[in-house]
Design an enzyme around this catalytic site. Structure first.
Site, mmCIF file in Angstrom:
data_model
loop_
_atom_site.group_PDB
_atom_site.id
_atom_site.type_symbol
_atom_site.label_atom_id
_atom_site.label_comp_id
_atom_site.label_asym_id
_atom_site.label_seq_id
_atom_site.Cartn_x
_atom_site.Cartn_y
_atom_site.Cartn_z
ATOM 1 C CB SER A 15 -0.913 0.016 1.229
ATOM 2 O OG SER A 15 -1.716 1.180 1.240
ATOM 3 C CG HIS A 16 2.108 3.567 -2.647
ATOM 4 N ND1 HIS A 16 1.906 2.304 -3.175
ATOM 5 C CD2 HIS A 16 3.357 3.940 -3.025
ATOM 6 C CE1 HIS A 16 2.982 1.939 -3.868
ATOM 7 N NE2 HIS A 16 3.875 2.908 -3.784
ATOM 8 C CE LYS A 20 -6.408 0.701 2.207
ATOM 9 N NZ LYS A 20 -6.819 0.336 0.822
ATOM 10 C CG ASP A 76 -9.510 -2.701 -3.114
ATOM 11 O OD1 ASP A 76 -8.739 -1.750 -3.368
ATOM 12 O OD2 ASP A 76 -10.670 -2.755 -3.543
ATOM 13 C CE LYS A 185 -11.307 2.247 11.294
ATOM 14 N NZ LYS A 185 -10.570 3.076 10.330
ATOM 15 C CG HIS A 197 -13.732 -2.215 7.185
ATOM 16 N ND1 HIS A 197 -13.685 -1.240 8.150
ATOM 17 C CD2 HIS A 197 -13.050 -1.700 6.114
ATOM 18 C CE1 HIS A 197 -13.019 -0.191 7.695
ATOM 19 N NE2 HIS A 197 -12.617 -0.454 6.471
ATOM 20 N NE ARG A 198 -7.638 -1.752 6.328
ATOM 21 C CZ ARG A 198 -8.288 -0.586 6.228
ATOM 22 N NH1 ARG A 198 -8.461 0.187 7.281
ATOM 23 N NH2 ARG A 198 -8.779 -0.195 5.056
#
Length: 212
Positions: A15-16, A20, A76, A185, A197-198
């Site tokens: 990832s960039h 995230k 994603d 979170k 979700h993550r």
């Protein structure tokens, strides 16, 4: 389904996106990996040409694994608003434009909801979706999906997190993701229930590839 175990060592976070990367690094923290991001390795960002979260996660993970010659973990994710037919969905980052202006993106969602007459809790439902793809340089890969449902609120609340967090209030809570600390979170420190979700996707990944 049994998955290939990931042995301790160097792992690329494909990832960039600084927010995230930070969250994935936090979740990986207890497992002792030497973590490096695609941004730190100066790897190019591949074109996300997929039409599902799974396809785009795979594109990013495979590109980093091949370029670095190391296992790579990609995420994603997106914000899906029911009254907008699931938009922005896989295009969540693109709605923020090249400057990553998520304040603008959140306003756009609210304007579209108002235009659709979505002015009650029942028709302001939304969800966050995250798909993790773990890819090895030899081509092996595995997928893990997490989702959390809640309400789209307005105006935005809180300055924690990133992206659309300030307009999402998960079911069973009276605060938005933007009002929660990172630990709140995630809702999970390795043994309890996951909230985001993550974190939910990560829990499946950890149980399948990191434990035992």
């Amino acid at each position: 389904m049994a998955h290939r175990k990931l042995e301790p060592g160097k792992l690329v976070v494909a990832s960039h996106n600084k927010g995230k990367i930070r969250e994935i690094v936090e979740l990986l923290g207890p497992y002792g990996f030497e973590i490096v991001s695609a941004a730190e390795l100066d790897l190019p960002e591949p074109d996300e040409t997929g039409v599902t979260f799974e396809e785009n996660a795979e594109i990013k993970a495979v590109a980093s694994a091949r370029a670095a010659g190391l296992p790579a973990l990609a995420d994603d994710s997106g914000f899906c608003v029911e009254a907008l037919g699931g938009d922005p969905g896989i295009y969540s980052a693109r709605w923020a434009g090249p400057d990553k202006d998520f304040a603008m993106a959140m306003r756009t969602i609210e304007e579209k909801l108002q235009s659709a007459g979505a002015d009650t809790p029942e028709n302001r439902r939304g969800s966050f979706v995250a798909v993790l793809c773990l890819a090895w340089p030899d081509g092996d890969r595995a997928f893990f999906r997490g989702e959390v449902e809640g309400q789209v609120v307005w105006p935005p609340r809180g300055t924690q997190g990133f992206g659309y967090d300030p307009v999402f209030q998960p079911d069973g809570h009276d605060r938005t993701f933007g009002e929660m600390t990172s630990d709140e979170k995630h809702g999970w420190s390795g043994s309890g229930p996951a909230l985001s979700h993550r974190a939910r996707a990560f829990r499946l990944f950890a149980e399948s590839c990191l434990k035992g």
